[in-house]
Design an enzyme around this catalytic site. Structure first.
Site, PDB file in Angstrom:
ATOM      1  N   ARG A 242       0.844  -1.193   0.000  1.00 26.59           N
ATOM      2  CA  ARG A 242       0.000   0.000   0.000  1.00 26.59           C
ATOM      3  C   ARG A 242       0.883   1.248   0.000  1.00 26.59           C
ATOM      4  O   ARG A 242       1.980   1.249   0.550  1.00 26.59           O
ATOM      5  CB  ARG A 242      -0.930  -0.008   1.215  1.00 26.59           C
ATOM      6  CG  ARG A 242      -1.908  -1.176   1.229  1.00 26.59           C
ATOM      7  CD  ARG A 242      -2.797  -1.154   2.459  1.00 26.59           C
ATOM      8  NE  ARG A 242      -3.744  -2.261   2.452  1.00 26.59           N
ATOM      9  CZ  ARG A 242      -3.509  -3.466   2.985  1.00 26.59           C
ATOM     10  NH1 ARG A 242      -2.345  -3.701   3.581  1.00 26.59           N
ATOM     11  NH2 ARG A 242      -4.424  -4.408   2.922  1.00 26.59           N
ATOM     12  N   LYS A 269      -2.625  -1.742   7.683  1.00 29.52           N
ATOM     13  CA  LYS A 269      -4.072  -1.557   7.713  1.00 29.52           C
ATOM     14  C   LYS A 269      -4.717  -2.451   8.761  1.00 29.52           C
ATOM     15  O   LYS A 269      -5.662  -2.043   9.446  1.00 29.52           O
ATOM     16  CB  LYS A 269      -4.660  -1.865   6.330  1.00 29.52           C
ATOM     17  CG  LYS A 269      -6.162  -1.655   6.222  1.00 29.52           C
ATOM     18  CD  LYS A 269      -6.628  -1.912   4.799  1.00 29.52           C
ATOM     19  CE  LYS A 269      -8.135  -1.692   4.673  1.00 29.52           C
ATOM     20  NZ  LYS A 269      -8.605  -1.930   3.279  1.00 29.52           N
ATOM     21  N   HIS A 333      -2.188   2.789  -6.203  1.00 33.41           N
ATOM     22  CA  HIS A 333      -2.746   1.627  -5.503  1.00 33.41           C
ATOM     23  C   HIS A 333      -3.016   0.481  -6.473  1.00 33.41           C
ATOM     24  O   HIS A 333      -3.112  -0.680  -6.067  1.00 33.41           O
ATOM     25  CB  HIS A 333      -4.039   2.022  -4.792  1.00 33.41           C
ATOM     26  CG  HIS A 333      -4.484   1.016  -3.770  1.00 33.41           C
ATOM     27  ND1 HIS A 333      -4.035   1.033  -2.468  1.00 33.41           N
ATOM     28  CD2 HIS A 333      -5.334  -0.033  -3.873  1.00 33.41           C
ATOM     29  CE1 HIS A 333      -4.592   0.027  -1.799  1.00 33.41           C
ATOM     30  NE2 HIS A 333      -5.390  -0.629  -2.629  1.00 33.41           N
ATOM     31  N   ARG A 336      -1.261  -3.080  -6.701  1.00 37.03           N
ATOM     32  CA  ARG A 336      -1.696  -4.236  -5.914  1.00 37.03           C
ATOM     33  C   ARG A 336      -2.641  -5.121  -6.734  1.00 37.03           C
ATOM     34  O   ARG A 336      -2.488  -6.336  -6.778  1.00 37.03           O
ATOM     35  CB  ARG A 336      -2.380  -3.769  -4.624  1.00 37.03           C
ATOM     36  CG  ARG A 336      -1.412  -3.154  -3.630  1.00 37.03           C
ATOM     37  CD  ARG A 336      -2.090  -2.553  -2.426  1.00 37.03           C
ATOM     38  NE  ARG A 336      -2.865  -3.504  -1.644  1.00 37.03           N
ATOM     39  CZ  ARG A 336      -2.362  -4.415  -0.819  1.00 37.03           C
ATOM     40  NH1 ARG A 336      -1.041  -4.512  -0.673  1.00 37.03           N
ATOM     41  NH2 ARG A 336      -3.143  -5.222  -0.127  1.00 37.03           N
ATOM     42  N   HIS A 360      -3.671  -9.421   3.234  1.00 35.67           N
ATOM     43  CA  HIS A 360      -5.106  -9.583   3.471  1.00 35.67           C
ATOM     44  C   HIS A 360      -5.240 -10.566   4.628  1.00 35.67           C
ATOM     45  O   HIS A 360      -5.141 -11.778   4.447  1.00 35.67           O
ATOM     46  CB  HIS A 360      -5.808 -10.130   2.217  1.00 35.67           C
ATOM     47  CG  HIS A 360      -5.847  -9.133   1.101  1.00 35.67           C
ATOM     48  ND1 HIS A 360      -6.134  -9.485  -0.199  1.00 35.67           N
ATOM     49  CD2 HIS A 360      -5.627  -7.787   1.085  1.00 35.67           C
ATOM     50  CE1 HIS A 360      -6.108  -8.394  -0.966  1.00 35.67           C
ATOM     51  NE2 HIS A 360      -5.797  -7.366  -0.199  1.00 35.67           N
ATOM     52  N   TYR A 370       0.467 -14.698  14.773  1.00 37.76           N
ATOM     53  CA  TYR A 370       1.577 -15.626  14.831  1.00 37.76           C
ATOM     54  C   TYR A 370       2.053 -16.043  13.433  1.00 37.76           C
ATOM     55  O   TYR A 370       2.958 -16.847  13.302  1.00 37.76           O
ATOM     56  CB  TYR A 370       1.165 -16.888  15.614  1.00 37.76           C
ATOM     57  CG  TYR A 370       0.887 -16.604  17.069  1.00 37.76           C
ATOM     58  CD1 TYR A 370      -0.416 -16.355  17.508  1.00 37.76           C
ATOM     59  CD2 TYR A 370       1.926 -16.584  18.000  1.00 37.76           C
ATOM     60  CE1 TYR A 370      -0.673 -16.090  18.848  1.00 37.76           C
ATOM     61  CE2 TYR A 370       1.664 -16.311  19.344  1.00 37.76           C
ATOM     62  CZ  TYR A 370       0.372 -16.058  19.761  1.00 37.76           C
ATOM     63  OH  TYR A 370       0.115 -15.788  21.074  1.00 37.76           O
TER      64      TYR A 370
END
Length: 397
Positions: A242, A269, A333, A336, A360, A370
């Protein structure tokens, strides 16, 4: 004398072929089976000819009527060329000297010096592939909106809607040049507004066609305004992170030994740490940026005005605009979506690997916390292959 049936059956040969009707009227058929009505006559002991239109838009009957009109003007001692060219100065009106090909080449040569080498190459390639085979040998004054639209429909049939729009823009510039040079009265492209299928849009415009990706990368490589912005744009393409993450990237986040960029969760994000494996190309960009910013700023891509802040959020978009890409075609953008689309189409990496690199996150953030290095080896291989793919695409066409 010719008949409609005979004319319809005429096919193109290796060279232009003339088929005579009567009293100076003939039809000329090109190797691409385009058919042009001509009227040949003598004026002041010089052989001349004028164009009467394109078949089948102009039928045999209509061509004969136009021939008769021209003959009547000639009988009055006047040159039909002056009438049919509507007052343009012309010693010899030969439409073949003003075909779309010759006019576009003249326009290209007058503008080439102010373009980057990559942009000039792209313009030339689009004309040669998408336009010349269909309307290149037609005189510009005879080209109708439908002729341009039919050529662009073939581009759309390949699924290249963005290319079709960009090619339409190039054709429009050629015709506007022809208008300025008094070759045509108006630009037929202006009547095609809304006629093409809009490029697919998501939240952000993105280029996903393989050939257009190559053209985009050539434009970026040829960008010579600001090295800092060029590097930021390339970094955007190679990492497909991003823009906020790229703008705020700091030298302290780079591990050169492991060739990774660790983005702290507070910058992400989804508020989770994210690892970006750095390709060879990304490391080269960092090497280029080191003497520019490493000694004076914590940011890899600092503002041009002050080292205490990163580049503005519109910097990469502004660079794309200067390369000729509108906001409907490509955005910062959009890198992506470009990477996501092509990586899935390559069918070499599992969806979860691609999604993890896109950051995502899973809905279960406790589990996801983790997993910042999950699929790391696959992601590392994928990021290098993606960077190599972009470089190869730029050299392909």
């Amino acid at each position: 004398m010719l008949t409609e049936k005979e004319i319809k059956a005429l096919k193109g040969l290796e060279k232009n072929k003339k088929y005579f009707d009567a009293h100076g009227l003939y039809i000329e058929v090109t190797p691409k089976s385009r058919k042009y009505w001509r009227y040949k006559y003598r004026f002041k002991k010089k052989e001349k000819r004028i164009s009467l239109g394109v078949y089948p838009q102009i039928s045999l009957k209509e061509a004969r009527l136009k021939r008769n009109d021209a003959a009547a003007i000639l009988a009055e001692g006047k040159d039909p060329a002056l009438f049919f060219s509507k007052g343009r100065k012309a010693e010899v009106v030969s439409s073949e000297h003003n075909t779309f090909y010759t006019v576009s080449r003249e326009w290209f040569q007058k503008n080439e010096t102010r373009w980057s080498a990559s942009h000039a190459k792209d313009v030339k390639a689009r004309l040669e592939k998408n336009v010349y085979p269909f309307i290149g040998d037609i005189p510009v004054e005879e080209i109708q909106p439908i002729d341009v639209l039919n050529a662009l429909r073939k581009v759309e049939a390949r699924g290249s809607h963005e290319v079709a729009h960009r090619t339409l823009g190039i054709c429009g510039m050629v015709f506007r040049y022809a208008v300025a040079a008094c070759m045509v009265k108006s630009d037929p492209c202006r009547d095609l507004k809304g006629a093409l299928t809009p490029p697919k849009k998501g939240n952000y415009a993105a280029i996903t066609d393989h050939k257009e990706i190559g053209a985009l990368m050539r434009s970026i490589f040829g960008y010579n305004h600001t090295k800092l912005i060029k590097c930021a744009t390339l970094f955007s393409a190679y990492t497909f992170c991003r823009q906020k993450e790229i703008r705020n990237a700091k030298w302290s986040e780079i591990d050169f030994k492991e060739a990774i960029w660790v983005i702290p969760g507070e910058k992400m994000k989804m508020k989770l740490d994210h690892i970006v494996p750095l390709s060879r190309q990304c490391l080269e960009i960092l090497e280029q940026m080191a003497p520019i910013s490493k000694h004076c700023s914590e940011f890899i891509f600092p503002s041009i005005r002050t080292n205490s802040r990163p580049i503005s959020d519109g910097s990469v978009n502004i660079a794309l605009r200067s390369m000729g890409y509108s906001k409907e075609q490509m955005t910062a953008h959009g890198f992506r979506a470009m990477a996501s689309t092509r990586l899935y189409e390559m069918n070499r990496y599992r969806g979860e690997v691609i999604e993890r690199q896109l950051a995502h996150t899973e809905r279960n953030k406790v589990k996801a916390a983790y997993n910042r290095a999950e699929y790391f080896e696959e992601r590392k291989a994928m990021m290098q292959e993606w960077a190599d793919y972009l470089d190869a695409a730029a050299k392909e066409f």
